[in-house]
Design a protein around this motif. Structure first.
Motif, PDB file in Angstrom:
ATOM      1  N   SER A   1      79.343  54.077  -0.178  1.00 20.19           N
ATOM      2  CA  SER A   1      78.320  53.480  -1.040  1.00 20.19           C
ATOM      3  C   SER A   1      77.801  52.143  -0.526  1.00 20.19           C
ATOM      4  N   LEU A   2      78.698  51.309  -0.058  1.00 21.93           N
ATOM      5  CA  LEU A   2      78.364  49.983   0.463  1.00 21.93           C
ATOM      6  C   LEU A   2      78.880  49.902   1.893  1.00 21.93           C
ATOM      7  N   VAL A   3      77.999  49.518   2.809  1.00 18.43           N
ATOM      8  CA  VAL A   3      78.333  49.575   4.225  1.00 18.43           C
ATOM      9  C   VAL A   3      77.996  48.245   4.890  1.00 18.43           C
ATOM     10  N   ALA A   4      78.900  47.743   5.731  1.00 13.40           N
ATOM     11  CA  ALA A   4      78.618  46.536   6.514  1.00 13.40           C
ATOM     12  C   ALA A   4      77.724  46.926   7.687  1.00 13.40           C
TER      13      ALA A   4
ATOM     14  N   SER B   1      66.728  54.460 -13.250  1.00 13.87           N
ATOM     15  CA  SER B   1      65.917  53.742 -14.247  1.00 13.87           C
ATOM     16  C   SER B   1      66.280  54.152 -15.671  1.00 13.87           C
ATOM     17  N   ALA B   2      66.861  55.333 -15.826  1.00 17.23           N
ATOM     18  CA  ALA B   2      67.255  55.815 -17.154  1.00 17.23           C
ATOM     19  C   ALA B   2      68.696  55.427 -17.513  1.00 17.23           C
ATOM     20  N   TRP B   3      69.388  54.801 -16.573  1.00 19.43           N
ATOM     21  CA  TRP B   3      70.778  54.424 -16.810  1.00 19.43           C
ATOM     22  C   TRP B   3      70.869  53.142 -17.634  1.00 19.43           C
ATOM     23  N   SER B   4      72.050  52.934 -18.195  1.00 24.80           N
ATOM     24  CA  SER B   4      72.334  51.669 -18.873  1.00 24.80           C
ATOM     25  C   SER B   4      72.505  50.572 -17.814  1.00 24.80           C
ATOM     26  N   VAL B   5      72.401  49.337 -18.248  1.00 20.91           N
ATOM     27  CA  VAL B   5      72.606  48.205 -17.345  1.00 20.91           C
ATOM     28  C   VAL B   5      74.003  48.280 -16.738  1.00 20.91           C
ATOM     29  N   LYS B   6      74.984  48.638 -17.542  1.00 20.16           N
ATOM     30  CA  LYS B   6      76.370  48.720 -17.067  1.00 20.16           C
ATOM     31  C   LYS B   6      76.501  49.753 -15.941  1.00 20.16           C
ATOM     32  N   ARG B   7      75.874  50.894 -16.102  1.00 16.45           N
ATOM     33  CA  ARG B   7      75.958  51.941 -15.075  1.00 16.45           C
ATOM     34  C   ARG B   7      75.223  51.516 -13.805  1.00 16.45           C
ATOM     35  N   ARG B   8      74.070  50.857 -13.938  1.00 20.17           N
ATOM     36  CA  ARG B   8      73.350  50.369 -12.754  1.00 20.17           C
ATOM     37  C   ARG B   8      74.179  49.322 -12.017  1.00 20.17           C
ATOM     38  N   GLN B   9      74.850  48.448 -12.746  1.00 21.60           N
ATOM     39  CA  GLN B   9      75.707  47.441 -12.118  1.00 21.60           C
ATOM     40  C   GLN B   9      76.867  48.110 -11.389  1.00 21.60           C
ATOM     41  N   ALA B  10      77.444  49.137 -12.001  1.00 19.66           N
ATOM     42  CA  ALA B  10      78.548  49.857 -11.361  1.00 19.66           C
ATOM     43  C   ALA B  10      78.081  50.523 -10.066  1.00 19.66           C
ATOM     44  N   PHE B  11      76.887  51.095 -10.078  1.00 20.47           N
ATOM     45  CA  PHE B  11      76.340  51.718  -8.868  1.00 20.47           C
ATOM     46  C   PHE B  11      76.098  50.661  -7.789  1.00 20.47           C
ATOM     47  N   ALA B  12      75.538  49.539  -8.177  1.00 20.57           N
ATOM     48  CA  ALA B  12      75.217  48.478  -7.218  1.00 20.57           C
ATOM     49  C   ALA B  12      76.456  47.873  -6.580  1.00 20.57           C
ATOM     50  N   ASN B  13      77.584  47.957  -7.259  1.00 27.86           N
ATOM     51  CA  ASN B  13      78.827  47.353  -6.766  1.00 27.86           C
ATOM     52  C   ASN B  13      79.920  48.387  -6.551  1.00 27.86           C
ATOM     53  N   ASP B  14      79.547  49.615  -6.257  1.00 23.72           N
ATOM     54  CA  ASP B  14      80.482  50.738  -6.183  1.00 23.72           C
ATOM     55  C   ASP B  14      81.478  50.594  -5.032  1.00 23.72           C
ATOM     56  N   LEU B  15      82.711  50.298  -5.371  1.00 19.94           N
ATOM     57  CA  LEU B  15      83.784  50.239  -4.381  1.00 19.94           C
ATOM     58  C   LEU B  15      84.655  51.492  -4.448  1.00 19.94           C
TER      59      LEU B  15
ATOM     60  N   ASP C   1      75.032  46.681   2.958  1.00 24.86           N
ATOM     61  CA  ASP C   1      73.902  47.575   2.703  1.00 24.86           C
ATOM     62  C   ASP C   1      74.296  48.606   1.664  1.00 24.86           C
ATOM     63  N   HIS C   2      73.422  48.854   0.714  1.00 25.84           N
ATOM     64  CA  HIS C   2      73.605  49.972  -0.210  1.00 25.84           C
ATOM     65  C   HIS C   2      73.163  51.220   0.536  1.00 25.84           C
ATOM     66  N   MET C   3      74.044  52.189   0.696  1.00 31.15           N
ATOM     67  CA  MET C   3      73.670  53.412   1.410  1.00 31.15           C
ATOM     68  C   MET C   3      72.378  53.966   0.824  1.00 31.15           C
ATOM     69  N   VAL C   4      72.338  54.100  -0.483  1.00 33.64           N
ATOM     70  CA  VAL C   4      71.099  54.451  -1.182  1.00 33.64           C
ATOM     71  C   VAL C   4      70.590  53.143  -1.784  1.00 33.64           C
TER      72      VAL C   4
ATOM     73  N   ASP D   1      76.566  60.749   4.428  1.00 35.11           N
ATOM     74  CA  ASP D   1      76.854  59.633   3.526  1.00 35.11           C
ATOM     75  C   ASP D   1      75.752  59.463   2.486  1.00 35.11           C
ATOM     76  N   TRP D   2      74.505  59.663   2.901  1.00 34.11           N
ATOM     77  CA  TRP D   2      73.370  59.572   1.970  1.00 34.11           C
ATOM     78  C   TRP D   2      73.505  60.637   0.877  1.00 34.11           C
ATOM     79  N   VAL D   3      73.755  61.874   1.322  1.00 28.63           N
ATOM     80  CA  VAL D   3      73.872  62.984   0.373  1.00 28.63           C
ATOM     81  C   VAL D   3      75.046  62.757  -0.572  1.00 28.63           C
ATOM     82  N   ALA D   4      76.176  62.330  -0.041  1.00 26.36           N
ATOM     83  CA  ALA D   4      77.346  62.088  -0.883  1.00 26.36           C
ATOM     84  C   ALA D   4      77.070  60.998  -1.913  1.00 26.36           C
ATOM     85  N   THR D   5      76.363  59.958  -1.506  1.00 25.02           N
ATOM     86  CA  THR D   5      76.057  58.862  -2.419  1.00 25.02           C
ATOM     87  C   THR D   5      75.078  59.312  -3.497  1.00 25.02           C
TER      88      THR D   5
END
Length: 132
Positions: A58-61, A39-53, A25-28, A92-96
């Protein structure tokens, strides 16, 4: 608020015997992030957010059922079913959101304030996500 978590998401207490019962799950949620400034980010930044390790929050089981229940909702629309999980979820929501430098709308802010009021005085620690 500060949140420390031991193990997977505290949203639901359930014992699983097969990993197929888990989702990441993406926390946000990504749709929420999009509406909050991604929506204003670059594709690279959106990908980094989506896969943030870079931050364990950021990512929760979570169970597939919990993930479907939350979907793309923010805390004004969805909160963990377990009351004692809500403080960790809020922190966690606020931190993310802070990590991604994402905006918070009025209803979301009000829900977060209500949740935080029950949690006591805590500090949210975060490290900003790397920019492009």
């Amino acid at each position: 608020m500060t949140g420390s978590r031991e193990g997977p998401s505290p949203q639901v207490r359930e014992t699983l015997t097969r990993p197929r019962g888990l989702d990441i799950d993406h926390m946000v949620p990504l749709a929420e992030a999009w509406d909050s400034g991604a929506s204003a980010w670059s594709v690279k930044r959106r990908q980094a957010f989506a896969n943030d390790l870079g931050d364990e929050r950021s990512l929760v089981a979570v169970t597939a059922r919990s993930n479907r229940s939350k979907a793309d909702q923010d805390p004004a629309q969805w909160q963990p079913p377990l009351a004692d999980a809500r403080c960790t979820y809020t922190a966690d929501w606020v931190a993310t959101k802070l990590r991604g430098n994402l905006a918070v709308d009025k209803a979301e802010r009000q829900a977060l304030r209500q949740l935080a009021a029950v949690c006591g005085q805590e500090t949210v620690e975060y490290e900003p996500a790397p920019a492009d």
